[in-house]
Design an enzyme around this catalytic site. Sequence first.
Site, PDB file in Angstrom:
ATOM      1  N   GLU A   1      -9.771  15.609  -8.079  1.00 46.96           N
ATOM      2  CA  GLU A   1      -9.785  14.773  -6.870  1.00 46.96           C
ATOM      3  C   GLU A   1      -9.616  15.564  -5.582  1.00 46.96           C
ATOM      4  O   GLU A   1     -10.135  15.173  -4.554  1.00 46.96           O
ATOM      5  CB  GLU A   1      -8.787  13.613  -6.953  1.00 46.96           C
ATOM      6  CG  GLU A   1      -7.343  13.966  -6.863  1.00 46.96           C
ATOM      7  CD  GLU A   1      -6.449  12.734  -6.923  1.00 46.96           C
ATOM      8  OE1 GLU A   1      -6.799  11.702  -6.340  1.00 46.96           O
ATOM      9  OE2 GLU A   1      -5.387  12.819  -7.545  1.00 46.96           O
TER      10      GLU A   1
ATOM     11  N   CYS B   1      -8.878   1.439   4.436  1.00 47.57           N
ATOM     12  CA  CYS B   1      -8.912   0.788   5.744  1.00 47.57           C
ATOM     13  C   CYS B   1      -7.491   0.596   6.276  1.00 47.57           C
ATOM     14  O   CYS B   1      -6.549   0.461   5.514  1.00 47.57           O
ATOM     15  CB  CYS B   1      -9.593  -0.567   5.718  1.00 47.57           C
ATOM     16  SG  CYS B   1     -11.302  -0.524   5.217  1.00 47.57           S
TER      17      CYS B   1
ATOM     18  N   TRP C   1     -13.009   2.342   5.585  1.00 49.92           N
ATOM     19  CA  TRP C   1     -13.479   3.018   4.367  1.00 49.92           C
ATOM     20  C   TRP C   1     -14.657   2.172   3.895  1.00 49.92           C
ATOM     21  O   TRP C   1     -14.474   1.024   3.503  1.00 49.92           O
ATOM     22  CB  TRP C   1     -12.351   3.055   3.333  1.00 49.92           C
ATOM     23  CG  TRP C   1     -12.640   3.889   2.135  1.00 49.92           C
ATOM     24  CD1 TRP C   1     -12.431   5.229   2.007  1.00 49.92           C
ATOM     25  CD2 TRP C   1     -13.162   3.450   0.871  1.00 49.92           C
ATOM     26  NE1 TRP C   1     -12.794   5.650   0.747  1.00 49.92           N
ATOM     27  CE2 TRP C   1     -13.250   4.578   0.023  1.00 49.92           C
ATOM     28  CE3 TRP C   1     -13.572   2.208   0.368  1.00 49.92           C
ATOM     29  CZ2 TRP C   1     -13.715   4.510  -1.282  1.00 49.92           C
ATOM     30  CZ3 TRP C   1     -14.048   2.146  -0.935  1.00 49.92           C
ATOM     31  CH2 TRP C   1     -14.112   3.296  -1.748  1.00 49.92           C
TER      32      TRP C   1
ATOM     33  N   GLU D   1      -3.561  14.142 -16.513  1.00 50.97           N
ATOM     34  CA  GLU D   1      -3.120  14.061 -15.120  1.00 50.97           C
ATOM     35  C   GLU D   1      -3.471  15.353 -14.373  1.00 50.97           C
ATOM     36  O   GLU D   1      -3.925  15.319 -13.226  1.00 50.97           O
ATOM     37  CB  GLU D   1      -1.609  13.773 -15.071  1.00 50.97           C
ATOM     38  CG  GLU D   1      -0.958  13.871 -13.706  1.00 50.97           C
ATOM     39  CD  GLU D   1      -1.592  12.958 -12.655  1.00 50.97           C
ATOM     40  OE1 GLU D   1      -2.383  12.062 -13.002  1.00 50.97           O
ATOM     41  OE2 GLU D   1      -1.302  13.178 -11.460  1.00 50.97           O
TER      42      GLU D   1
ATOM     43  N   ASN E   1      -9.802  -5.651   6.882  1.00 51.31           N
ATOM     44  CA  ASN E   1      -9.673  -4.867   5.641  1.00 51.31           C
ATOM     45  C   ASN E   1     -10.003  -5.788   4.495  1.00 51.31           C
ATOM     46  O   ASN E   1      -9.553  -6.926   4.482  1.00 51.31           O
ATOM     47  CB  ASN E   1      -8.230  -4.402   5.413  1.00 51.31           C
ATOM     48  CG  ASN E   1      -7.792  -3.376   6.410  1.00 51.31           C
ATOM     49  OD1 ASN E   1      -8.586  -2.922   7.218  1.00 51.31           O
ATOM     50  ND2 ASN E   1      -6.522  -3.038   6.353  1.00 51.31           N
ATOM     51  N   GLY E   2     -10.685  -5.267   3.475  1.00 52.63           N
ATOM     52  CA  GLY E   2     -10.967  -6.086   2.294  1.00 52.63           C
ATOM     53  C   GLY E   2     -12.455  -6.302   2.123  1.00 52.63           C
ATOM     54  O   GLY E   2     -13.277  -5.654   2.769  1.00 52.63           O
TER      55      GLY E   2
ATOM     56  N   HIS F   1     -14.979  18.952 -31.571  1.00 53.14           N
ATOM     57  CA  HIS F   1     -15.860  17.900 -32.086  1.00 53.14           C
ATOM     58  C   HIS F   1     -16.996  17.583 -31.104  1.00 53.14           C
ATOM     59  O   HIS F   1     -17.521  16.476 -31.107  1.00 53.14           O
ATOM     60  CB  HIS F   1     -15.050  16.644 -32.411  1.00 53.14           C
ATOM     61  CG  HIS F   1     -14.065  16.867 -33.522  1.00 53.14           C
ATOM     62  ND1 HIS F   1     -14.445  17.004 -34.840  1.00 53.14           N
ATOM     63  CD2 HIS F   1     -12.719  17.026 -33.500  1.00 53.14           C
ATOM     64  CE1 HIS F   1     -13.375  17.209 -35.592  1.00 53.14           C
ATOM     65  NE2 HIS F   1     -12.307  17.240 -34.800  1.00 53.14           N
TER      66      HIS F   1
ATOM     67  N   ARG G   1      -4.553   6.602   4.163  1.00 52.64           N
ATOM     68  CA  ARG G   1      -5.129   5.543   3.331  1.00 52.64           C
ATOM     69  C   ARG G   1      -6.595   5.824   2.993  1.00 52.64           C
ATOM     70  O   ARG G   1      -7.146   5.188   2.095  1.00 52.64           O
ATOM     71  CB  ARG G   1      -5.024   4.199   4.066  1.00 52.64           C
ATOM     72  CG  ARG G   1      -3.600   3.765   4.302  1.00 52.64           C
ATOM     73  CD  ARG G   1      -3.545   2.606   5.252  1.00 52.64           C
ATOM     74  NE  ARG G   1      -4.036   1.382   4.655  1.00 52.64           N
ATOM     75  CZ  ARG G   1      -3.295   0.521   3.981  1.00 52.64           C
ATOM     76  NH1 ARG G   1      -2.020   0.759   3.809  1.00 52.64           N
ATOM     77  NH2 ARG G   1      -3.814  -0.575   3.481  1.00 52.64           N
TER      78      ARG G   1
ATOM     79  N   LYS H   1      -6.000   6.156  -0.280  1.00 54.47           N
ATOM     80  CA  LYS H   1      -4.669   6.196  -0.883  1.00 54.47           C
ATOM     81  C   LYS H   1      -4.341   4.894  -1.604  1.00 54.47           C
ATOM     82  O   LYS H   1      -3.903   4.911  -2.741  1.00 54.47           O
ATOM     83  CB  LYS H   1      -3.617   6.495   0.199  1.00 54.47           C
ATOM     84  CG  LYS H   1      -2.185   6.595  -0.327  1.00 54.47           C
ATOM     85  CD  LYS H   1      -2.004   7.816  -1.191  1.00 54.47           C
ATOM     86  CE  LYS H   1      -0.601   7.949  -1.753  1.00 54.47           C
ATOM     87  NZ  LYS H   1      -0.539   8.947  -2.826  1.00 54.47           N
TER      88      LYS H   1
END
Length: 601
Positions: A485, A2, A73, A478, A99-100, A501, A27, A596
């Site tokens: 992604e 957001c 978002w 990584e 936002n949040g 294994h 973001r 982000k």
Amino acid sequence: MCGIVGIVGKEHSEQIIINGLQRLEYRGYDSAGLFVSDGKQEHLIKSQGRIKNLQEKVSDDVNGTIGIGHTRWATHGKPSEENAHPHTSQNGKLLLVHNGVIENFDELSQDYLADETFYGQTDTEIVVNLIASFMENDSLSTKAAFQKALTVIHGSYAFALVNQEDPETIYVAKNKSPLLIGLGDGFNVIASDALAVLDQTHEFVEIADNELVTVTADNVIIENQAGQTVQRDSYKAQLDASDIEKGTYPFYMLKEIDEQPTVMRKLTQEYRDDHGKVNIDLNLVNEMADSDRIYIVACGTSYNAGWAAKSLIETVTQIPVEVQLSSEFGYNMPLLSKKPFFIFLTQSGETADSRQVLVQINQLGFPSLTITNVAGSTLSREAKYTLLLHAGPEIAVASTKAYTAQIAMLAILTQAIGERNKTNTSFDAFYELSIAAAGMEAMVDEKERLSSLVEQYLSTTRNAFYIGRGNDYHVASEAALKLKEISYVQAEGFAAGELKHGTIALIEEGTPVLGIITDAKTGPHTRGNLKEVESRGANTIVIASEDLAREDDQVILPKVHPLLTSLVAVVPTQLIAYYVSMQRGYDVDKPRNLAKSVTVE
Ligand code: M6R
């Protein structure tokens, strides 16, 4: 995650907001909206998808002198126009962006708004109606009602509120989520990130949690919870609008991969004094050097960077290091050592999972350091010490230069501790980083070769494996994260010896398995594991240090210090992920579902 932009006191606020929201696109978001007014005419415009959809809906006759905008978002409720912000109170007066996450929105709705029906599913719609109800039922001003609402709301938020009947004021408040005030000449702006409004101003004022700020064209009044005015100095953002331009690059990610050698050199400049010694706050060095265990707490790529630096720190300082996932550590804290020191690795400095651990560590009274790329970020403000990565803004959602900068920063810090404790005999971080920077430069020049390797082995695959041992395993983790992604290939980073294994059952004809080999001790074993998968049909690709490479290995890494091999080994894997995504036609910088800075737990 957001983004908020707002402005008061300037013509064509709608365009300034759209430009700002575009700069916050990195973001992550799935819908956007804005409200503007010129005091006579109001416009509320929302759209699903990209900002350009919003832009297309803004007709030429729109000219606001005040406005708030938002990229959303989705957390509560699906991505849709009705759930996009700004949200309007049912009496039509108040507009709110947020936002949040409001944790008690259900209770608030039952306690205060039981008779109301809502048009969407968001927690934000509850908050805007809560404020409106306090105005109506308690005959409060906008500010007083907002203040009252803040006392009953639990959760994380950055709010910007406008009352259409007073189109000269934006009210803002924050708790845990980032928000800044930008100061202009005859106007003021608000933004989740200074980057969004650098074309308007370079002068900013921070807002602390639980403050309420009244922003007009000529004034910014900050009040604490008790309603007392707070005086706070402004600061100049050390950023330039050109730092966030893509230039001739098709995607930010490629630009950021290329910037890595320069970032290594920049870090050296920032942390080396005139005598070639490490220039880091001695209190920090002493406190870390006296600790009996270092805990690195992080998420995602930063977590992988922590692992990549673990043996370096342990070798040079002789202090044991634990690397912990923030989202686990905070809720299942292991038995801590007697004198722990905590390092928070975070590119953004805003990651909610890491922040919740830092809050607990502060409560326990243990010392902490945030290593971050963003000056003034929440984790940087709340930790005892901060070291900045000086990597320049990282815009692509997939983190690249922050990963290598974090390892380099830890190498420099490690040297200072090793010198202080006299455990370091031979590691010279600045020299070794200069060698690594040259090695990274050689790797970023391998683009064509890596692009054709991708075409040959990875262009259509649905899954892939990276394998390695020791530090090479951490790079493999990584590398796999990067691949999944941005290219949506199901990729795993595996300890090479562990494959047989169980996981080897997944190897089929044509499965790409990429082996990383930079350690003479484990290299032959990893090669053996590659043979095992090859004989079961896998296409193997070897990324090996020049001293361990064989003639038919596909990627040869320049030789660097054995504790810093991750700095060069990771670069081809970043480029491989980039080319898979690009060749499949995806938006490399804005992968689906991702944000982000992840400001919710
Ligand atoms: O800002 P942070 O370093 O705290 O972010 C942590 C992760 O969210 C981040 O590294 C994420 O995994 C990236 N998308 C990886 O490329």
